[in-house]
Scaffold this active site. Structure first.
Site, mmCIF file in Angstrom:
data_model
loop_
_atom_site.group_PDB
_atom_site.id
_atom_site.type_symbol
_atom_site.label_atom_id
_atom_site.label_comp_id
_atom_site.label_asym_id
_atom_site.label_seq_id
_atom_site.Cartn_x
_atom_site.Cartn_y
_atom_site.Cartn_z
ATOM 1 N N ASP A 35 -3.936 7.021 -3.854
ATOM 2 C CA ASP A 35 -5.295 7.503 -4.112
ATOM 3 C C ASP A 35 -5.696 8.516 -3.039
ATOM 4 O OD1 ASP A 35 -4.930 4.926 -2.724
ATOM 5 O OD2 ASP A 35 -7.033 5.146 -2.182
ATOM 6 N N GLY A 75 -11.690 3.757 0.976
ATOM 7 C CA GLY A 75 -12.541 4.697 1.717
ATOM 8 C C GLY A 75 -13.629 4.027 2.532
ATOM 9 N N ASP A 101 0.870 -1.174 0.000
ATOM 10 C CA ASP A 101 0.000 0.000 0.000
ATOM 11 C C ASP A 101 0.910 1.227 0.000
ATOM 12 O OD1 ASP A 101 -2.231 1.557 -0.024
ATOM 13 O OD2 ASP A 101 -3.137 0.754 1.796
HETATM 14 N N1 GUN Z 1 -6.310 1.240 3.359
HETATM 15 C C1 GUN Z 1 -7.550 1.349 3.874
HETATM 16 N N2 GUN Z 1 -8.321 2.133 3.088
HETATM 17 C C2 GUN Z 1 -7.554 2.528 2.058
HETATM 18 C C3 GUN Z 1 -7.810 3.363 0.901
HETATM 19 O O1 GUN Z 1 -8.889 3.893 0.685
HETATM 20 N N3 GUN Z 1 -6.752 3.520 0.055
HETATM 21 C C4 GUN Z 1 -5.527 2.951 0.281
HETATM 22 N N4 GUN Z 1 -4.551 3.141 -0.616
HETATM 23 N N5 GUN Z 1 -5.289 2.173 1.339
HETATM 24 C C5 GUN Z 1 -6.289 1.964 2.215
#
Ligand code: GUN
Length: 622
Positions: free
Chosen positions: A121, A186, A86
């Site tokens: 994002d 989100g 992430d």
């Molecule tokens: N981890 C939990 N929610 C989100 C999200 O909306 N975007 C990203 N990139 N990681 C997350």
């Protein structure tokens, strides 16, 4: 991705990454590179083949960054399977201001050898205004569009859009164009506040507007309580930090909720804690050791739920399972109702029938996609010009099949029979799900005008029940009016000597269709397909000329050779295969809904059972 089994929107699939295949539905445990609570070897042993970690934490921690950049993320974590990273988006949402931009984070994730790279994002809150969320959706798309990764790396382009269905829809179709992998983002605030009904709307709007060939991931959704419902809505992958977060708080995950260690007396047999410790012993442990053991328990709870969900997909009864599991929490039950009310959105993904019987415990269970399809057909059937008559509950019990048949044949009517609180055409008495169902006694008696019975002579008969029955099934299966074309007067019906049930229908000595004992639907032969060919627009798949040649010999149709497919084709239903000139070459069963066929470039589109040249059901790549 390659889809192996489907049940409505749910699927069992294989997602290919540089470091191996992920068999979905799957949960990726979140690994904090600074604190490894459970060694990755043990996580793997429990059944997790892929993990997710945060590249932002690695990027800003010098010690980790150096090792990751020199040796790669797989070396840093000592894990050889697929790793998703992430990007720091969530950290920005929680802590504010993250120092690295999208381009830098994508490049960094690539440079450390991540298999699934996530863009930076823009996270929005469920309470944010439409305008704020809308511009976040646009900016997220721009960022994904400008992100490039190595061919074998998957780019995860997050679908945002808050709780606004039209923004989810927009985000989903835009992100499908520029991503290889689609997380739904989100949603953590919704999950944390048990807003499952909102989640159903968010997931559905995101899923049904996405490309079906892309994996869908629910960011933060790995609690066993919500996994089956999310999978039913089409989620393929999850990540879970809950296993360790809950463990730190002294809490244990169960299929239907969470329990405090402080209040526990015994561990369930499936738990790795069972027979190892008493609850008191665990309570007496030091923090680190306790967190380790509770994390292990939580990981097993998640893994069990995934395994059960996968089995339900194979059985084709995930809907039923979710319905049952939704009793665990009132908000989950609300969510199930929200989902049921939107069965019309799911119906087009649902197969024509499933293997076992359907259970109907109460009225809510009558809102599912199969019953919806049946009700829609019944309404159109009732709208025909014939007078409508209903067989009452007591007549159905007291009168013999011969008497009812006599009444049916004496007059041209639309005859309905009671079934689970609704009325359905009598001709569908053996067709899924009418016969293949088990219902509770909660469904009350039906009130309706009773049918008049009287004896009739053979020469007074207006129609033949068996012939009308197969015609009605054909209308239900292939479209209104097809029944009379496929089975004109003079068609010959043959029944099983053992069961007395209809087996085949022939015309002029050629079998045109067989009636399946399993689900009461028809299977067309090539002669049957020829009869309905001029009216088969909604059942037609057009293939390349090369493919047509093979399909005529009985080989299956592959998605990559489909030129055109009717969006109305139902998965599991008979489908006519045409060459580019519109010539019928084969008939078979759709392996997926028609509108999905052109979205995949691998896998079977139609399982051919008869080709023009007579052979049956073979596999080839053309
Ligand atoms: N981890 C939990 N929610 C989100 C999200 O909306 N975007 C990203 N990139 N990681 C997350």
């Amino acid at each position: 991705m390659e889809v192996l089994h489907r049940d409505g929107l749910a699927r069992i699939a294989r997602v290919k990454t540089r470091h191996g295949i992920i068999n979905t539905p799957a949960v990726m445990p979140v690994i904090n590179p600074n604190i490894i609570t459970v060694p990755l070897k043990e996580i793997e042993k429990i059944g997790f083949s892929a993990i997710i970690t945060n590249s932002y934490i690695i990027r800003r921690t010098e010690k980790l960054r150096t090792v990751a950049q020199e040796k790669g993320i797989h070396s840093l974590l000592n894990f050889s399977g697929p790793i998703m990273t992430d990007s720091g988006t969530f950290q920005e949402y929680v802590y504010g201001g993250v120092e690295f931009g999208n381009e830098e984070m994508v490049r960094f994730q690539e440079s450390i050898g991540s298999d699934i790279v996530t863009i930076r994002d823009i996270f929005t809150n469920p309470d944010d205004s439409y305008e704020t969320v809308s511009s976040a959706v646009n900016e997220t798309y721009e960022r994904a569009k400008n992100s490039t990764v190595h061919e074998e790396t998957l780019l995860a382009g997050t679908i945002q859009g808050g709780i606004y269905p039209d923004l989810r829809k927009r985000s989903s179709s835009m992100m499908s164009r520029v991503s290889d992998y689609l997380p739904i983002g989100g949603v953590v605030p919704l999950l944390e506040n048990y807003r499952y009904s909102d989640l159903v709307n968010v997931i559905l709007a995101s899923k049904i507007n996405a490309s079906m060939s892309l994996p869908i991931h629910l960011f933060g959704g790995g609690h066993p309580m919500f996994i089956p419902m999310a999978v039913l809505l089409g989620v393929d992958l999850f990540d879970s930090s809950s296993y360790v977060k809950y463990a730190r708080g002294g809490r244990l995950l169960y299929p239907d909720g969470t329990r405090d260690l402080d209040r526990i007396f015994e561990f369930p047999p499936w738990s790795p804690l069972c027979d190892k410790f008493t609850a008191d012993e665990l309570r007496g442990m030091g923090e680190a050791e306790k967190t380790y053991w509770l994390s292990l328990h939580n990981l097993v709870a998640i893994s069990n739920e995934i395994s059960e969900t996968r089995e339900r997909i194979r059985e084709g009864n995930l809907w039923q399972y979710v319905e049952w599991r939704s009793q665990a929490h009132p908000y989950l039950r609300d969510a199930f109702r929200t989902l049921s009310r939107q069965a019309w959105k799911i119906e087009k993904f649902q197969e024509i029938s499933k293997k076992g019987a359907m259970f109907f415990p109460d009225q809510v269970s009558m809102l599912g996609p199969y019953v919806r399809r049946l009700k829609k057909f019944t309404s159109s059937y009732v709208a025909r010009k014939y007078p409508v008559v209903c067989v009452s509950d007591s007549q159905l019990k007291k009168k013999s099949a011969i008497e009812i048949r006599g009444a049916y044949e004496s007059k041209r009517t639309t005859m309905l029979v009671p079934w689970n609180g609704i009325h359905v055409p009598i001709e569908l008495e053996e067709t899924f799900p009418v016969q293949q169902s088990i219902s509770s006694r909660l469904f009350g008696m039906h009130r309706c005008r009773s049918l008049q019975f009287g004896s009739i002579r053979e020469d007074e008969k207006e129609r033949n029940f068996d012939l009308e029955k197969v015609r009605a099934v054909a209308d239900y299966q292939y479209g209104p009016g097809i029944g009379h074309i496929l089975f004109p007067d003079g068609s010959e019906i043959r029944k099983s000597k053992k069961t007395g049930r209809i087996r085949t229908v022939s015309l002029g000595g050629n079998i045109t269709a067989t009636l399946r004992a399993m689900d009461g639907f028809l299977t067309l032969t090539i002669d049957g397909a020829r009869l309905i060919d001029p009216y088969s627009r909604n059942l037609s798949v057009t293939v390349t000329d090369d493919s047509a040649e093979f399909n005529a010999k009985g080989f299956n149709v592959f998605c990559k050779f489909v030129v055109k497919a009717s969006p109305r084709i139902i998965s599991g239903n008979d489908t006519l295969v045409h060459d580019r000139n519109g010539k019928l070459v084969a008939v078979g069963k759709a392996a997926l809904p028609g509108f999905e066929m052109r979205q995949f470039d691998n896998g079977i589109a139609v399982n051919v059972h008869s080709g023009l040249e007579g052979h049956h059901g073979k596999d080839t790549d053309g």
